[in-house]
Enzyme design. Structure first.
Site, PDB file in Angstrom:
ATOM      1  CE1 TYR A 234       4.902 -25.551 -45.424  1.00  9.92           C
ATOM      2  CE2 TYR A 234       5.946 -25.217 -47.564  1.00  9.92           C
ATOM      3  CZ  TYR A 234       4.854 -25.608 -46.801  1.00  9.92           C
ATOM      4  OH  TYR A 234       3.715 -26.062 -47.431  1.00  9.92           O
TER       5      TYR A 234
ATOM      6  CE  LYS B 192      13.063 -21.689 -44.370  1.00  6.01           C
ATOM      7  NZ  LYS B 192      13.032 -20.691 -43.274  1.00  6.01           N
TER       8      LYS B 192
ATOM      9  CE1 TYR C 131       9.959 -22.109 -49.166  1.00  4.71           C
ATOM     10  CE2 TYR C 131      10.554 -24.128 -48.041  1.00  4.71           C
ATOM     11  CZ  TYR C 131      10.354 -22.777 -48.020  1.00  4.71           C
ATOM     12  OH  TYR C 131      10.573 -22.069 -46.859  1.00  4.71           O
TER      13      TYR C 131
ATOM     14  CB  VAL D  80      -1.978 -16.148 -46.209  1.00  2.03           C
ATOM     15  CG1 VAL D  80      -1.838 -15.005 -47.203  1.00  2.03           C
ATOM     16  CG2 VAL D  80      -2.874 -17.230 -46.759  1.00  2.03           C
TER      17      VAL D  80
ATOM     18  CB  ALA E 112      10.666 -14.108 -44.187  1.00  3.13           C
TER      19      ALA E 112
HETATM   20  P1  NAD Z   1       6.903 -12.476 -42.855  1.00  2.00           P
HETATM   21  O1  NAD Z   1       7.263 -11.946 -44.180  1.00  2.00           O
HETATM   22  O2  NAD Z   1       5.482 -12.490 -42.448  1.00  2.00           O
HETATM   23  O3  NAD Z   1       7.728 -11.683 -41.706  1.00  2.00           O
HETATM   24  C1  NAD Z   1       9.099 -11.467 -41.821  1.00  2.00           C
HETATM   25  C2  NAD Z   1       9.619 -10.675 -40.635  1.00  2.00           C
HETATM   26  O4  NAD Z   1      11.034 -10.468 -40.815  1.00  2.00           O
HETATM   27  C3  NAD Z   1       8.995  -9.271 -40.483  1.00  2.00           C
HETATM   28  O5  NAD Z   1       8.798  -9.018 -39.093  1.00  2.00           O
HETATM   29  C4  NAD Z   1      10.082  -8.345 -41.020  1.00  2.00           C
HETATM   30  O6  NAD Z   1      10.078  -7.017 -40.448  1.00  2.00           O
HETATM   31  C5  NAD Z   1      11.324  -9.098 -40.580  1.00  2.00           C
HETATM   32  N1  NAD Z   1      12.533  -8.752 -41.342  1.00  2.00           N
HETATM   33  C6  NAD Z   1      12.809  -8.978 -42.659  1.00  2.00           C
HETATM   34  N2  NAD Z   1      14.056  -8.546 -42.944  1.00  2.00           N
HETATM   35  C7  NAD Z   1      14.569  -8.029 -41.802  1.00  2.00           C
HETATM   36  C8  NAD Z   1      15.813  -7.453 -41.447  1.00  2.00           C
HETATM   37  N3  NAD Z   1      16.808  -7.306 -42.323  1.00  2.00           N
HETATM   38  N4  NAD Z   1      15.969  -7.008 -40.176  1.00  2.00           N
HETATM   39  C9  NAD Z   1      14.980  -7.123 -39.243  1.00  2.00           C
HETATM   40  N5  NAD Z   1      13.793  -7.703 -39.521  1.00  2.00           N
HETATM   41  C10 NAD Z   1      13.589  -8.146 -40.777  1.00  2.00           C
HETATM   42  O7  NAD Z   1       7.547 -13.934 -42.760  1.00  2.00           O
HETATM   43  P2  NAD Z   1       6.968 -15.370 -42.319  1.00  2.00           P
HETATM   44  O8  NAD Z   1       6.278 -15.989 -43.477  1.00  2.00           O
HETATM   45  O9  NAD Z   1       6.294 -15.293 -41.008  1.00  2.00           O
HETATM   46  O10 NAD Z   1       8.337 -16.187 -42.170  1.00  2.00           O
HETATM   47  C11 NAD Z   1       9.071 -16.250 -40.972  1.00  2.00           C
HETATM   48  C12 NAD Z   1       9.809 -17.576 -40.924  1.00  2.00           C
HETATM   49  O11 NAD Z   1       8.831 -18.630 -40.902  1.00  2.00           O
HETATM   50  C13 NAD Z   1      10.695 -17.835 -42.154  1.00  2.00           C
HETATM   51  O12 NAD Z   1      11.855 -18.510 -41.753  1.00  2.00           O
HETATM   52  C14 NAD Z   1       9.831 -18.758 -42.997  1.00  2.00           C
HETATM   53  O13 NAD Z   1      10.574 -19.588 -43.862  1.00  2.00           O
HETATM   54  C15 NAD Z   1       9.164 -19.571 -41.899  1.00  2.00           C
HETATM   55  N6  NAD Z   1       7.938 -20.286 -42.341  1.00  2.00           N
HETATM   56  C16 NAD Z   1       6.983 -19.631 -43.036  1.00  2.00           C
HETATM   57  C17 NAD Z   1       5.869 -20.347 -43.484  1.00  2.00           C
HETATM   58  C18 NAD Z   1       4.761 -19.676 -44.278  1.00  2.00           C
HETATM   59  O14 NAD Z   1       3.920 -20.381 -44.854  1.00  2.00           O
HETATM   60  N7  NAD Z   1       4.718 -18.366 -44.308  1.00  2.00           N
HETATM   61  C19 NAD Z   1       5.741 -21.723 -43.193  1.00  2.00           C
HETATM   62  C20 NAD Z   1       6.717 -22.345 -42.436  1.00  2.00           C
HETATM   63  C21 NAD Z   1       7.833 -21.620 -42.021  1.00  2.00           C
END
Ligand code: NAD
Length: 392
Positions: free
Chosen positions: A224, A243, A234, A273, A139
């Site tokens: 998502y 997405k 979104y 979260v 992300a």
């Molecule tokens: P997060 O912010 O908790 O974690 C993001 C990760 O990406 C971290 O480990 C960070 O170090 C890494 N990162 C960011 N930029 C980087 C780069 N340039 N190089 C290397 N690493 C990098 O994110 P999250 O909420 O867990 O999201 C992860 C995925 O899950 C995304 O695709 C998001 O859309 C999807 N998702 C999230 C949710 C939610 O509610 N949070 C729900 C469904 C799907």
């Protein structure tokens, strides 16, 4: 030093090493309290491994399947007077526990979008052998392209202004937010470059060319969808375009990987979260209503429960992997249940600053937000001075 939370809007600028380690331990213990996952992966690459879904998937794969894991993250170590980022502490804690358990665990701290980090990952994997699982859980707000230009991801509706309720989490004040639509094709295509599937496919290309994809390899990226009330900002907005691209990439990769008996999927996960989701207007209020409803129904899950369900009941359950009509794995099935969404919609209509404490699980939301940065972990004495300088 004594480390306290410093919250600025939807971000906390400090992180606590002991608290982060306690939360990593809690997730590890939860995985260990279950039966091991049979026929799971033995060598996994997790891109975006330090926070949120990526971290929990890494924990589930390591401690549920006894897999070796290579993580890729972009985090900052401590530099006086700043603490390290939470993801840095999470990874340090994870690696320590994994190695104590005799598991190979290494992490590359660098830009996952770059060709250099991909090459470094392949070099590290040569010590181990080809990967049988690649998790893409980035992300990111921006991506530096090979020509040095920077594409930025924006979160905007398309077509018209989006207005809805939002919450100031620290104060509990519910107000209306208005988000201007994106009118620039460049902004939309840049968001797709950052959060779409192009870079995921580049990782698979690089691994394939190097002979580092095992026979039968699986890869998964996270997506998502969410409720109708957030559609304009979104799923039907700029990020939704990204997405859509991610999901189309999964189909292409799935066809390509068939040649080695492999599979590629997008997994649509539930709202949790994380640093990324807490930055989206409207979503924190939705989540604090949703969590209350899901808890009352015994359906509430966090990242670790979702990661284990993905491995146990989807990717490695032994038979045909269950997917929706679009070929996506659905882990948002409980969030999107009709009864859950009907209750959330009803609460959404009624919620305001006066009744938010009663209708929403704001306390839980605030607790989980602080825990992302290692604050409020049970059993941790925050009055004790700690060394913020932690090595990976
Ligand atoms: P997060 O912010 O908790 O974690 C993001 C990760 O990406 C971290 O480990 C960070 O170090 C890494 N990162 C960011 N930029 C980087 C780069 N340039 N190089 C290397 N690493 C990098 O994110 P999250 O909420 O867990 O999201 C992860 C995925 O899950 C995304 O695709 C998001 O859309 C999807 N998702 C999230 C949710 C939610 O509610 N949070 C729900 C469904 C799907």
């Amino acid at each position: 030093m004594i480390i306290e939370p410093k919250v600025r809007g939807f971000i906390c600028t400090t992180a606590h090493p002991t608290g982060a380690a306690a939360e990593v331990d809690r997730q590890i213990e939860w995985v260990r309290s279950r039966e091991p996952i049979v026929d799971g992966p033995k060598i996994a690459l997790v891109i975006g491994s330090s926070m949120g879904y990526g971290l929990s998937t890494r924990i589930a794969v390591a401690f549920g399947c006894s897999a070796a894991t290579l993580g890729v993250q972009l985090e900052r170590p401590a530099s006086d007077p700043r603490t390290a980022t939470a993801g840095w502490y999470n990874t340090a804690a994870f690696q320590k526990r994994a190695r104590e358990a005799g598991l190979w665990a290494e992490t590359i701290n660098g830009d996952a979008f770059s060709a250099g980090v991909k090459a470094e990952a392949i070099d590290r994997l040569r010590e181990l052998g080809p990967v049988d699982l690649v998790v893409y859980s980035l992300a990111a707000p921006r991506r530096t392209m090979p020509d040095g230009t920077v594409a930025k991801s924006v979160l905007k509706p398309l077509g018209s202004v989006y207005r809805n309720k939002t919450i100031e989490v620290a104060t509990g004040e519910v107000s209306e937010v208005a988000i201007e639509p994106s009118t620039s094709e460049q902004e939309i295509s840049d968001t797709v470059k950052v959060m779409g599937g192009e870079d995921w496919a580049l990782w698979i290309d690089a691994l394939e060319e190097a002979g580092m994809l095992a026979e039968g390899c699986r890869t998964v990226a996270y997506s998502y969808i969410g409720p109708e009330l957030t559609f304009p900002v979104y799923r039907m907005g700029t990020i939704g375009r990204a997405k859509d691209h991610l999901e189309a990439t999964a189909k292409e990769l799935d066809q390509r990987l068939a040649a080695i008996g492999g599979r590629a999927f997008v997994s649509v996960n539930k709202a949790v979260v994380t640093q990324s989701s807490s930055a989206v207007p409207v979503v924190p209020l939705y989540m604090s209503l949703l969590f209350g409803v899901m808890k009352r129904k015994g359906l509430q899950e966090g990242c670790i429960e979702q990661a284990v369900r993905l491995l146990e009941q989807r990717l490695y359950q032994g038979g045909e992997i269950p997917v929706d009509a679009e070929g996506r794995i659905r882990l948002d099935d409980w969030e999107m249940r009709d009864d859950v969404q009907a209750e959330v919609r009803d609460l959404w209509e009624r919620v305001d600053s006066d009744n938010v404490q009663e209708l929403a699980d704001l306390t839980e939301y605030q607790k989980e937000f602080l825990l992302l940065f290692g604050f409020g972990a049970p059993g941790v004495d925050y009055s004790i001075s700690v060394d913020p300088d932690v090595e990976l």
